[in-house]
Design an enzyme around this catalytic site. Structure first.
Site, mmCIF file in Angstrom:
data_model
loop_
_atom_site.group_PDB
_atom_site.id
_atom_site.type_symbol
_atom_site.label_atom_id
_atom_site.label_comp_id
_atom_site.label_asym_id
_atom_site.label_seq_id
_atom_site.Cartn_x
_atom_site.Cartn_y
_atom_site.Cartn_z
ATOM 1 N N GLU A 14 11.099 -6.523 -9.757
ATOM 2 C CA GLU A 14 10.423 -5.414 -9.858
ATOM 3 C C GLU A 14 11.277 -4.438 -10.771
ATOM 4 O O GLU A 14 11.978 -3.640 -10.120
ATOM 5 C CB GLU A 14 9.988 -4.677 -8.617
ATOM 6 C CG GLU A 14 9.083 -5.232 -7.498
ATOM 7 C CD GLU A 14 8.285 -4.677 -7.013
ATOM 8 O OE1 GLU A 14 7.032 -4.887 -6.936
ATOM 9 O OE2 GLU A 14 8.926 -3.723 -6.334
ATOM 10 N N GLU A 58 11.789 1.960 -4.271
ATOM 11 C CA GLU A 58 11.603 3.496 -3.715
ATOM 12 C C GLU A 58 12.697 3.290 -2.568
ATOM 13 O O GLU A 58 13.252 4.673 -2.329
ATOM 14 C CB GLU A 58 10.137 3.327 -3.430
ATOM 15 C CG GLU A 58 9.263 3.713 -4.570
ATOM 16 C CD GLU A 58 8.056 3.290 -4.737
ATOM 17 O OE1 GLU A 58 7.366 3.068 -3.475
ATOM 18 O OE2 GLU A 58 7.217 3.146 -5.658
ATOM 19 N N TRP A 76 0.879 -1.333 0.010
ATOM 20 C CA TRP A 76 -0.190 -0.058 -0.118
ATOM 21 C C TRP A 76 0.866 1.386 -0.094
ATOM 22 O O TRP A 76 0.141 2.330 -0.237
ATOM 23 C CB TRP A 76 -0.899 0.150 1.143
ATOM 24 C CG TRP A 76 -1.976 -1.297 1.206
ATOM 25 C CD1 TRP A 76 -2.169 -2.199 0.128
ATOM 26 C CD2 TRP A 76 -2.949 -1.526 1.958
ATOM 27 N NE1 TRP A 76 -3.324 -2.703 0.244
ATOM 28 C CE2 TRP A 76 -3.820 -2.316 1.469
ATOM 29 C CE3 TRP A 76 -3.290 -0.745 3.331
ATOM 30 C CZ2 TRP A 76 -4.921 -2.878 2.250
ATOM 31 C CZ3 TRP A 76 -4.094 -1.375 4.011
ATOM 32 C CH2 TRP A 76 -4.920 -2.326 3.708
ATOM 33 N N LYS A 77 1.984 1.220 0.179
ATOM 34 C CA LYS A 77 3.112 2.242 0.192
ATOM 35 C C LYS A 77 2.511 3.227 1.222
ATOM 36 O O LYS A 77 2.004 3.078 2.077
ATOM 37 C CB LYS A 77 3.286 2.840 -1.257
ATOM 38 C CG LYS A 77 3.681 1.777 -2.283
ATOM 39 C CD LYS A 77 4.093 2.220 -3.406
ATOM 40 C CE LYS A 77 4.444 1.086 -4.191
ATOM 41 N NZ LYS A 77 5.086 1.615 -5.624
HETATM 42 P P1 PGA Z 1 2.973 -0.699 -8.805
HETATM 43 O O1 PGA Z 1 3.966 -0.957 -7.628
HETATM 44 O O2 PGA Z 1 1.991 -2.267 -8.879
HETATM 45 O O3 PGA Z 1 1.973 0.464 -8.656
HETATM 46 O O4 PGA Z 1 3.698 -0.660 -10.165
HETATM 47 C C1 PGA Z 1 4.565 -2.050 -7.530
HETATM 48 C C2 PGA Z 1 5.607 -1.919 -6.333
HETATM 49 O O5 PGA Z 1 6.091 -0.897 -6.185
HETATM 50 O O6 PGA Z 1 5.785 -2.737 -5.443
#
Ligand code: PGA
Length: 259
Positions: free
Chosen positions: A167, A97, A10-11
């Protein structure tokens, strides 16, 4: 048996109340999944509340990050033990990130791997190349460097506690998803790295997730590609129908494989 996983990252979204309401609704709607493991990774502030909800479900809880020290004067950081005592079984480590906005180095992520495993958390280790690295043909080098650094501290008997998420940075939050061929090729490369270090038997049991703009519209072809064992979902994990849709696609794939 290899575990298939769909994890929601969910960040930095959702305050406590909406997080809890969302978790309640998701857990009801995902009750019917029997084969796919679903992990929710909400912000730290919602972990404990959500853990109380998930107790009576098969959904698991994960943190989005942790610090490698056990405790002390590290203002603003969260330890592995704090995540565990908030009900987490998993922790995302090395997300792009964290690597690129917060300058986390391979060395720091390696320390986090050690700390997570020591406290009994299962790391979801993220790896992935930037666009310019892919364009210059450096993808394998980047994946190998990130993999080797993180897994140099993981002994064979602890491998089954780890999950890998491939990713590609250029696919995260951009709407530009990797093609099933691109993702599968990277996953096969990672599987080979695992084989070299741990042998075929252990490598084949490892769950390798794909992450980067996964949506219900692309999840089916991705999950059908070789060596893709589930997803780490960002944006679409905040949209209930999309996250349920992706989880159901994985579940249907597993049922079809069995028959
Ligand atoms: P996204 O992000 O599905 O919005 O591309 C994936 C993630 O950062 O784990």
């Amino acid at each position: 048996m290899k575990k298939y996983i769909v994890a929601a990252n969910w960040k930095m979204n959702n305050d406590v109340r909406p997080s809890v309401d969302f978790a309640v609704s998701l857990s009801k709607n995902l009750l019917k999944l029997k084969q796919t493991e679903v992990i929710l990774c909400p912000p730290f502030t919602s972990l404990f509340h959500i853990s109380e909800i998930l107790k009576v479900t098969s959904l698991k809880l994960g943190g989005q990050n942790m610090y490698f020290e056990k405790s002390g004067a590290f203002t603003g950081e969260i330890s592995g033990s704090m995540l565990k005592s908030s009900g987490c079984q998993y922790v995302i480590l090395g997300h792009s990130e964290r690597r690129h906005i917060f300058n986390e180095s391979d060395e720091m992520i390696q320390k986090k791997m050690t700390a997570a495993l020591e406290i009994g958390l299962k790391p979801i280790l993220c790896l992935g190349e930037k666009l310019e690295e892919r364009q210059s043909g450096a993808t394998h080098n980047v994946l190998e460097r990130q993999f080797k650094s993180a897994f140099s501290v993981v002994s064979g008997d602890r491998l089954e506690s780890c999950v890998i998420a491939y990713e590609p940075v250029w696919a995260i939050g951009t709407g530009v998803v990797a093609t099933p061929e691109q993702a599968s090729e990277a996953h096969q490369f990672i599987r080979e790295l695992l084989k070299k270090q741990y042998g075929s038997e252990k490598a084949e049991l490892m769950t390798i997730l794909y992450g980067g703009s996964v949506k219900p519209s692309n999840a089916k072809t991705l999950i059908e590609a070789k060596d893709i064992d589930g997803f780490l979902v960002g944006g679409a994990s905040l949209i209930e129908q999309d996250f349920i849709g992706i989880s159901e696609i994985v579940e249907r794939h597993l049922i079809a494989k069995e028959t």
